[in-house]
Enzyme design. Structure first.
Site, PDB file in Angstrom:
ATOM      1  N   GLN A   1      55.442  20.119 -78.919  1.00 55.84           N
ATOM      2  CA  GLN A   1      56.804  20.144 -79.451  1.00 55.84           C
ATOM      3  C   GLN A   1      57.266  21.569 -79.749  1.00 55.84           C
ATOM      4  OE1 GLN A   1      57.965  16.817 -82.161  1.00 55.84           O
ATOM      5  NE2 GLN A   1      55.783  16.333 -82.178  1.00 55.84           N
TER       6      GLN A   1
ATOM      7  N   ASP B   1      53.508  24.535 -92.057  1.00 56.65           N
ATOM      8  CA  ASP B   1      54.087  23.427 -91.291  1.00 56.65           C
ATOM      9  C   ASP B   1      54.689  23.967 -89.988  1.00 56.65           C
ATOM     10  OD1 ASP B   1      54.982  20.900 -90.637  1.00 56.65           O
ATOM     11  OD2 ASP B   1      56.736  20.968 -91.953  1.00 56.65           O
ATOM     12  N   GLU B   2      54.683  23.150 -88.943  1.00 53.41           N
ATOM     13  CA  GLU B   2      55.299  23.505 -87.653  1.00 53.41           C
ATOM     14  C   GLU B   2      54.809  24.867 -87.166  1.00 53.41           C
ATOM     15  OE1 GLU B   2      56.767  21.236 -86.208  1.00 53.41           O
ATOM     16  OE2 GLU B   2      58.068  20.061 -87.492  1.00 53.41           O
TER      17      GLU B   2
ATOM     18  N   ARG C   1      61.715  10.695 -79.986  1.00 58.69           N
ATOM     19  CA  ARG C   1      62.620  10.404 -81.107  1.00 58.69           C
ATOM     20  C   ARG C   1      62.871   8.902 -81.220  1.00 58.69           C
ATOM     21  NH1 ARG C   1      61.053  13.710 -83.683  1.00 58.69           N
ATOM     22  NH2 ARG C   1      59.631  13.996 -81.951  1.00 58.69           N
TER      23      ARG C   1
ATOM     24  N   LYS D   1      52.484  13.671 -89.802  1.00 59.55           N
ATOM     25  CA  LYS D   1      52.246  15.091 -90.092  1.00 59.55           C
ATOM     26  C   LYS D   1      52.615  15.442 -91.530  1.00 59.55           C
ATOM     27  CE  LYS D   1      55.384  17.842 -88.496  1.00 59.55           C
ATOM     28  NZ  LYS D   1      56.050  18.324 -89.735  1.00 59.55           N
ATOM     29  N   THR D   2      53.801  15.053 -91.957  1.00 55.87           N
ATOM     30  CA  THR D   2      54.252  15.389 -93.303  1.00 55.87           C
ATOM     31  C   THR D   2      53.369  14.724 -94.348  1.00 55.87           C
ATOM     32  OG1 THR D   2      56.527  15.593 -92.486  1.00 55.87           O
ATOM     33  CG2 THR D   2      56.237  15.381 -94.859  1.00 55.87           C
TER      34      THR D   2
END
Length: 760
Positions: A256, A225-226, A619, A33-34
């Protein structure tokens, strides 16, 4: 075009180069994503877009810094530094510094943090002569904060009948006046709180269209973002800014979305296509982080949620180890088994401490983990929080324990005498300290005989000091007569600490009460160890002073830290979002803990809990281990715990379950859920025990009674557990709960507002 785009896979590449028009990138866990965000910015600049026309919004300063550094690495320092990149709050504060005069604010307005806000609210409550035990400052602040995040002004707040009905039902009808006075005081002080940075930016763009147009022209390309974590104010501001060009790219993962308690609205990302019908959807489904077993387990779990944007995450990584499974008899044994597992992997595979993370639903669960890790000399850190024994509420209660044991412990005295507030202020404490120094005696002796030592305070203060002395002496007398747990419980309740935190009625105060509960559980277990030792004529008697000696070993600060950051990470799952570790242990997978008891009454809340579990699973890079305890202490009561429904939602083929025949079942009402092979197998293994509880009642047609008058000794019937006897009833209102012993099932703690009971 520079060749940095060759680093992207096809889906990432497509998302990066589609720079015009609205687009949504649904990025599965570990899918890059980043990378898409940073490469998209780099691509825009590389093709000649003015960096001053690019706005990139994040939720953390760390994320913003990392993105800017990566853009600089891709295309060089020059233009990259001119991109408007930062958190929502930092970017909007910058705009308000420039444009705040439209709203009557100078460019140097003050930003109040949470403590500033609490102090101001506390002062207003005092000035209004309101009872701070009713109008608890933390609760009032949380109500005002939630109102502002939903763009509800003091005027709208006061006129909204639903809001007023809620405040009146909680016996706080004057919050509307506090809110109005609070905002007026902020304005008079040329100050904004954190929520105002969003609220006032929205008002600025809504009331001054020329200012909105200016920034619409300025920000031709917007990246968020997010996006699944945005609240109402953030959503509407971004929508206004993007309304002109609609060159908006949002990146996130609905699976998420775990911050509803902070005001985040998952509908913002789910409804993006309605806001922008001609949007382009990109799905990043390749996971670069985890093994196939981990990815498949997470995929399976999230399929049980109805509200989601469908995607299938996959990976080219190896199969990896199966998901580990630990069933412990108690939370203490759970901690021991996990610490042993970490030690074993470290030794056998030469892994670092920092390769491991232990994730839990509530902060209180860290205690058993910490103690077990310390016993094996495994260094750890509490990520995003404090060590259990260093938390304020724990240190507050331990200070009382220390003072009860040793009256001359002056550090403990100063902490205990001021918490809860007793009207003994800073000036009085300074006089006590000076008098003690002049007379060469302890502070306790001075407050115990103030006239003898010439303490100059008025009669009201003398009475308050006398009351405090009497309370501590009474605790000391009880400690000499009772074992550690009984003495600790008397002190915890008699000191007023528990009442103080309960009265605050905020998520933070609830967490503090849970942590005190966990400390008392630890004392209870210590007392029982002492009782067992006493039967064998051993030295340990299980007294409170012996417990404090044991705690002193746990809380002794590390004097040498040669390993630096090479420590096992302990954190809540919320704090773990965005992080990754080779080995992850997810602990406390029990009904009413994970999922939490507050989240099982509605599908919306339950689906958020499931997303939280999804985040925890993803994670892990190499291996994830799940654990639950069959029993836990809650407020000193031994309770039977049941495996979380989330365990049933993972295919058994993905799990490494030792001694399968020993596994116990989940509650009988889960027979109505969609079965997996694992869920079916664990249910069958204790069918006879459950049958005796379920066949007696016919759960489908069960009619519950009003339990307002429920008392100890009554016979009751439950749709799952069958017939039982009420052992105890405690609490009041929505917190009223009963302890019931059910034949064949054992003792259960039931929150009466959720429990279905028929009185026999």
């Amino acid at each position: 075009m520079k060749d940095f785009l060759k680093d992207l896979n096809k889906e990432q590449y497509d998302a990066v180069i589609h720079s015009e028009g609205p687009s949504m990138v649904i990025a599965g866990a570990g899918s890059g994503k980043t990378r898409v965000l940073t490469y998209r910015i780099a691509h825009l600049l590389d093709k000649g877009v003015d960096p001053f026309h690019v706005l990139s919004l994040t939720f953390t300063n760390k994320a913003a810094r990392e993105m800017k550094e990566r853009v600089i690495q891709l295309i060089g320092d020059g233009e990259a530094r001119n991109v408007w990149m930062g958190t929502f709050h930092s970017v909007f504060a910058k705009i308000l510094r420039i444009e705040g005069h439209h709203l009557g604010y100078p460019s140097n307005f003050t930003i109040y943090d949470t403590d500033d806000s609490k102090k101001l609210i506390r002062n207003i409550i005092g000035e209004m002569n309101l009872d701070p035990k009713v109008y608890v400052p933390n609760y009032v602040r949380s109500r005002i904060s939630m109102a502002k995040s939903h763009l509800i002004s003091p005027g709208i707040y006061a006129e909204d009948s639903d809001i007023q009905a809620t405040d009146e039902s909680s016996v706080k009808p004057l919050i509307k006046e506090i809110y109005n006075g609070y905002n007026a005081r902020l304005k008079r002080s040329d100050a904004m709180d954190f929520d105002d940075l969003l609220f006032n930016t929205y008002i600025l763009f809504h009331d001054f269209p020329e200012v909105l147009y200016k920034y619409q022209q300025k920000f031709r390309y917007i990246l968020v973002d997010e996006y699944q974590d945005t609240n109402q104010a953030q959503y509407l501001i971004v929508k206004k800014l993007a309304a002109n060009t609609e060159n908006i790219c949002v990146v996130g993962d609905d699976a998420q979305s775990i911050y509803a308690f902070r005001g985040a609205n998952i509908q913002n990302i789910l409804n993006f296509r309605k806001d922008y019908p001609d949007y382009k959807l990109f799905k990043l489904e390749q996971n670069y982080r985890s093994t196939k077993n981990i990815v498949n387990a997470a995929n399976k779990v999230i399929t049980f949620n109805k509200e989601q944007i469908k995607k299938t995450v996959w990976t080219d990584n190896g199969e990896g180890e199966k998901i580990g499974f630990i069933r412990a008899t108690s939370d203490n044994e759970e901690g021991k088994l996990i610490a042993d597992a970490i030690f074993s992997i470290k030794m056998n595979q030469q892994r670092l401490n920092s390769d491991f993370a232990i994730l839990y639903r509530t902060n209180a669960q860290s205690r058993a983990m910490e103690e077990s890790l310390r016993k094996l000399n495994i260094p750890y850190r509490i990520y995003g929080g404090q060590s259990f024994y260093n938390r304020k509420e724990i240190r507050d209660l331990l200070a009382y324990f220390r003072l009860v044991i040793n009256h001359n412990d002056e550090e403990a005295l100063q902490r205990a005498i001021s918490t809860p507030s007793r009207g003994i202020g800073k000036t009085t404490m300074e006089r006590i300290i000076v008098t003690a120094d002049e007379q060469g005696v302890s502070m306790w002796e001075v407050i115990g005989a103030p006239q003898k030592y010439g303490l100059k305070v008025n009669s009201g203060i003398l009475n308050k000091l006398g009351t405090f002395i009497t309370m501590i002496k009474s605790f000391s007398a009880e400690m000499k007569k009772k074992e550690a747990y009984e003495a600790a419980k008397i002190i915890a309740n008699g000191s007023g600490l528990i009442r103080m935190f309960r009265d605050e009625e905020t998520p933070e105060s609830i967490s503090r009460v849970e942590n005190i509960e966990e400390l008392l559980n630890s004392v209870k277990e210590f007392s029982e160890r002492g009782a067992e030792a006493a039967e064998g004529d051993m030295e340990l008697q299980g007294t409170l002073d012996e417990f404090m000696q044991e705690v002193a070993l746990f809380t002794d600060a590390d004097k040498d830290d040669d390993e630096g950051n090479n420590k096992v990470s302990l954190m809540t799952i919320h704090a773990a979002k965005g992080l990754e570790f080779p080995y992850v242990f997810i602990v406390g997978l029990e009904e009413n803990l994970f999922p939490s008891v507050q989240s099982v009454s509605t599908r919306t809340d339950l689906e958020e809990e499931r997303r939280l579990f999804y985040v925890a699973l993803t994670r892990a890079m190499k291996k994830v281990t799940l654990s639950y305890a069959e029993s836990r202490y809650r407020w000193g009561q031994f309770t039977i715990a049941e495996p979380s429904r989330f365990l049933e939602e993972i295919d058994e083929s993905l799990l490494d379950i030792p001694h399968k025949t020993a596994l116990k079942t989940a509650p009988a009402d889960r027979e109505q859920r969609k079965s997996t092979s694992f869920g079916s197998s664990i249910r069958q293994r204790n069918l006879k025990t459950i049958a005796s509880a379920t066949q007696s009642s016919g759960a489908a047609n069960f009619q519950a009674d009003d339990t307002t008058g429920l008392m100890a000794g009554m016979e009751v019937e439950h749709p799952k557990f069958g017939k039982g006897k009420v052992v105890a009833v405690e609490g009041s209102g929505p917190n009223k709960k009963a302890t019931v012993f059910f034949s064949g099932v054992g003792k259960k703690n039931l929150l009466l507002r959720f429990a279905k009971l028929r009185i026999l």
